[in-house]
Write a protein that holds these residues in place. Structure first.
Motif, short mmCIF file in Angstrom:
data_model
loop_
_atom_site.label_atom_id
_atom_site.label_comp_id
_atom_site.label_asym_id
_atom_site.label_seq_id
_atom_site.Cartn_x
_atom_site.Cartn_y
_atom_site.Cartn_z
N ASP A 1 0.85 -1.18 0.00
CA ASP A 1 0.00 0.00 0.00
C ASP A 1 0.89 1.23 0.00
O ASP A 1 1.97 1.21 0.59
CB ASP A 1 -0.93 0.01 1.21
N PHE A 2 0.45 2.28 -0.67
CA PHE A 2 1.31 3.45 -0.88
C PHE A 2 0.54 4.75 -0.65
O PHE A 2 -0.59 4.91 -1.11
CB PHE A 2 1.84 3.47 -2.31
N ASN A 3 1.20 5.69 0.05
CA ASN A 3 0.73 7.08 0.08
C ASN A 3 1.12 7.74 -1.23
O ASN A 3 2.29 7.65 -1.64
CB ASN A 3 1.39 7.87 1.21
N ILE A 4 0.17 8.39 -1.89
CA ILE A 4 0.46 9.10 -3.13
C ILE A 4 0.00 10.55 -2.99
O ILE A 4 -1.19 10.86 -3.07
CB ILE A 4 -0.23 8.44 -4.34
N VAL A 5 0.97 11.42 -2.76
CA VAL A 5 0.69 12.84 -2.56
C VAL A 5 1.78 13.67 -3.24
O VAL A 5 2.75 13.12 -3.79
CB VAL A 5 0.64 13.19 -1.05
N ALA A 6 1.62 14.99 -3.18
CA ALA A 6 2.64 15.90 -3.71
C ALA A 6 3.89 15.82 -2.83
O ALA A 6 3.85 15.30 -1.71
CB ALA A 6 2.09 17.32 -3.74
N PRO A 7 5.02 16.36 -3.31
CA PRO A 7 6.25 16.30 -2.51
C PRO A 7 6.15 17.03 -1.18
O PRO A 7 6.86 16.70 -0.24
CB PRO A 7 7.29 16.97 -3.42
N THR A 8 5.28 18.04 -1.10
CA THR A 8 5.12 18.82 0.13
C THR A 8 3.64 19.02 0.42
O THR A 8 2.79 18.80 -0.44
CB THR A 8 5.80 20.21 0.00
N ALA A 9 3.36 19.44 1.66
CA ALA A 9 1.98 19.74 2.07
C ALA A 9 1.86 21.23 2.34
O ALA A 9 2.86 21.94 2.54
CB ALA A 9 1.62 18.94 3.32
N LEU A 10 0.63 21.72 2.37
CA LEU A 10 0.35 23.14 2.59
C LEU A 10 -0.31 23.33 3.95
O LEU A 10 -1.25 22.61 4.31
CB LEU A 10 -0.60 23.68 1.53
N SER A 11 0.17 24.32 4.71
CA SER A 11 -0.55 24.74 5.90
C SER A 11 -1.63 25.74 5.49
O SER A 11 -1.58 26.32 4.40
CB SER A 11 0.40 25.40 6.91
N VAL A 12 -2.60 25.96 6.36
CA VAL A 12 -3.67 26.91 6.05
C VAL A 12 -3.09 28.29 5.77
O VAL A 12 -3.40 28.92 4.75
CB VAL A 12 -4.67 26.97 7.22
N PRO B 1 6.54 12.68 -8.48
CA PRO B 1 5.51 13.68 -8.78
C PRO B 1 6.09 14.93 -9.42
O PRO B 1 7.13 15.43 -9.02
CB PRO B 1 4.91 13.99 -7.40
N ARG B 2 5.39 15.43 -10.44
CA ARG B 2 5.84 16.62 -11.16
C ARG B 2 5.33 17.91 -10.54
O ARG B 2 5.89 18.96 -10.78
CB ARG B 2 5.37 16.54 -12.62
N TYR B 3 4.25 17.82 -9.78
CA TYR B 3 3.57 19.03 -9.30
C TYR B 3 3.77 19.23 -7.80
O TYR B 3 3.50 18.31 -7.00
CB TYR B 3 2.07 18.93 -9.54
N GLU B 4 4.20 20.43 -7.42
CA GLU B 4 4.05 20.87 -6.05
C GLU B 4 2.55 21.17 -5.84
O GLU B 4 1.83 21.44 -6.80
CB GLU B 4 4.89 22.12 -5.79
N PRO B 5 2.07 21.13 -4.60
CA PRO B 5 0.63 21.31 -4.41
C PRO B 5 0.10 22.64 -4.93
O PRO B 5 -0.99 22.70 -5.52
CB PRO B 5 0.45 21.19 -2.90
N GLU B 6 0.87 23.73 -4.72
CA GLU B 6 0.38 25.03 -5.17
C GLU B 6 0.33 25.12 -6.70
O GLU B 6 -0.53 25.80 -7.26
CB GLU B 6 1.23 26.17 -4.60
N GLN B 7 1.23 24.41 -7.39
CA GLN B 7 1.18 24.38 -8.85
C GLN B 7 -0.09 23.69 -9.34
O GLN B 7 -0.74 24.14 -10.28
CB GLN B 7 2.41 23.67 -9.40
N ALA B 8 -0.44 22.58 -8.68
CA ALA B 8 -1.64 21.85 -9.06
C ALA B 8 -2.90 22.68 -8.82
O ALA B 8 -3.80 22.74 -9.66
CB ALA B 8 -1.71 20.54 -8.28
N VAL B 9 -2.96 23.34 -7.67
CA VAL B 9 -4.12 24.17 -7.36
C VAL B 9 -4.23 25.35 -8.34
O VAL B 9 -5.31 25.67 -8.84
CB VAL B 9 -4.04 24.69 -5.91
N HIS B 10 -3.09 26.00 -8.62
CA HIS B 10 -3.10 27.15 -9.54
C HIS B 10 -3.61 26.72 -10.92
O HIS B 10 -4.43 27.43 -11.53
CB HIS B 10 -1.69 27.72 -9.65
N GLU B 11 -3.17 25.58 -11.39
CA GLU B 11 -3.64 25.08 -12.69
C GLU B 11 -5.15 24.85 -12.67
O GLU B 11 -5.85 25.20 -13.62
CB GLU B 11 -2.91 23.78 -13.03
N SER B 12 -5.63 24.30 -11.58
CA SER B 12 -7.06 24.06 -11.45
C SER B 12 -7.85 25.36 -11.45
O SER B 12 -8.87 25.49 -12.13
CB SER B 12 -7.34 23.27 -10.18
#
Length: 323
Positions: A225-236, A296-307
């Motif tokens: 089983d694997f965690n699949i997330v961006a390289p980093t997480a975002l705080s509020v 992973p190619r996307y940092e979380p903020e890059q993914a959100v910005h694209e969305s």
């Protein structure tokens, strides 16, 4: 290799199915047939479409037969949400397919105790919501299935999936579109909690990459089983600051208690915020990187910005200035 994707027209499948076609797979997509993929890729012309109502066929006890009769080498299940449904399918496919992959969720973890969260660790409390409990129990069942010499299985557990075509989990841990209007206009945003709570996103294409790699590296992925997330997480607070910068603004956050936040929000948005922020999730992907080669190619903020750009460009989100 013949690969059946269950629920391939949704968030993940929109990116996974074209990847598999490009890699030379013969792909069959099982879906209700009521929606189209988020990405208009030419690879979809090579995909066989099978319409099925899984919930009804699960009740009738026929869904496993439908999947088995397709004669797949690999089955990827992206839309299974109960242990009963997963168990029935595994029992029917045992001895019929070479590899079964399930899409779980990081909500199989409850509230964080230690960060980052690793697979198999005691760093989080048990989940208390039905969705998280079911995803946890499915992952356990799959590991036991493979360990006992049955069907070869792999479960991948994504963070908050984001990509073009749908709203991302926002800085307050919910899907309220007004937060983007306030941030883009330099207005004050009421923030529950301390602002240090974490959220861990993942771009849908990075998740699709992980599924593709797990299929390619079957021996390494077997029974895992694997965690699949961006390289980093975002705080509020960090999320709000980064988002404000897209609009040339400074973040204006006012800390309020949860009771006050609930009074100024809808029950749905407040409950969603609590569900995300109380977990305070930040996960490690070292296992997926080591065994699967996940990159992973996307940092979380890059993914959100694209969305966000997609939503604004398609008239599905109103903001005060371009992002």
């Amino acid at each position: 290799m013949k690969t059946v994707v269950i629920g391939g027209s949704g968030h993940i499948g929109s990116f996974l199915v074209p990847r598999l076609v490009r890699a030379g797979h013969e792909v069959v997509n099982i879906s209700r047939g009521t929606s189209t993929p988020y990405t208009d890729s030419p690879e979809w012309q090579q995909v066989r479409q099978v319409a099925a109502d899984r919930e009804q066929e699960d009740r009738d006890g026929t869904f496993g037969d439908r999947v088995a009769e397709l004669g797949a080498d690999v089955v990827v299940d992206l839309v299974c949400f109960t242990l009963d449904s997963a168990t029935a399918l595994v029992n029917r496919l045992r001895g019929e397919v070479g590899h079964f992959l399930h899409c779980g969720s990081i909500w199989r973890y409850g509230e964080s105790l230690k960060l980052p969260l690793a697979e198999g660790s005691d760093s989080a409390l048990i989940p208390t919501d039905e969705y998280g409990i079911q995803k946890r129990d499915i992952a356990r069942m799959l590991k036991e299935e493979s360990a006992s010499g049955g069907l070869v299985t792999t479960s991948l557990h994504p963070g908050h999936i984001v990509g073009p075509g749908w709203h991302p989990v926002g800085p307050l841990g919910n899907f309220d579109p007004t937060v983007w209007q306030k941030i883009s206009g330099g207005q004050t945003v009421l923030m529950p909690g301390s602002g240090a709570e974490m959220m861990h996103h993942v771009h849908a294409d990075d998740l699709a990459q992980a599924f593709e790699k797990a299929i390619d590296r079957r021996d390494a992925a077997a029974g895992e089983d694997f965690n699949i997330v961006a390289p980093t997480a975002l705080s509020v607070r960090g999320y709000a600051r980064i988002a404000a910068s897209w609009f040339g603004q400074e973040p204006h956050l006012e800390t309020v208690g949860w009771d006050e936040f609930r009074r100024t929000s809808t029950p749905e948005h407040a409950d969603t915020s609590w569900a995300h922020l109380s977990r305070n999730h930040c996960l490690t992907i070292e296992k997926a990187k080591s065994l699967l080669g996940y990159a992973p190619r996307y940092e979380p903020e890059q993914a959100v910005h694209e969305s966000l750009r997609w939503l604004v460009d398609h008239g599905q989100l109103q903001v005060s200035s371009p992002a």
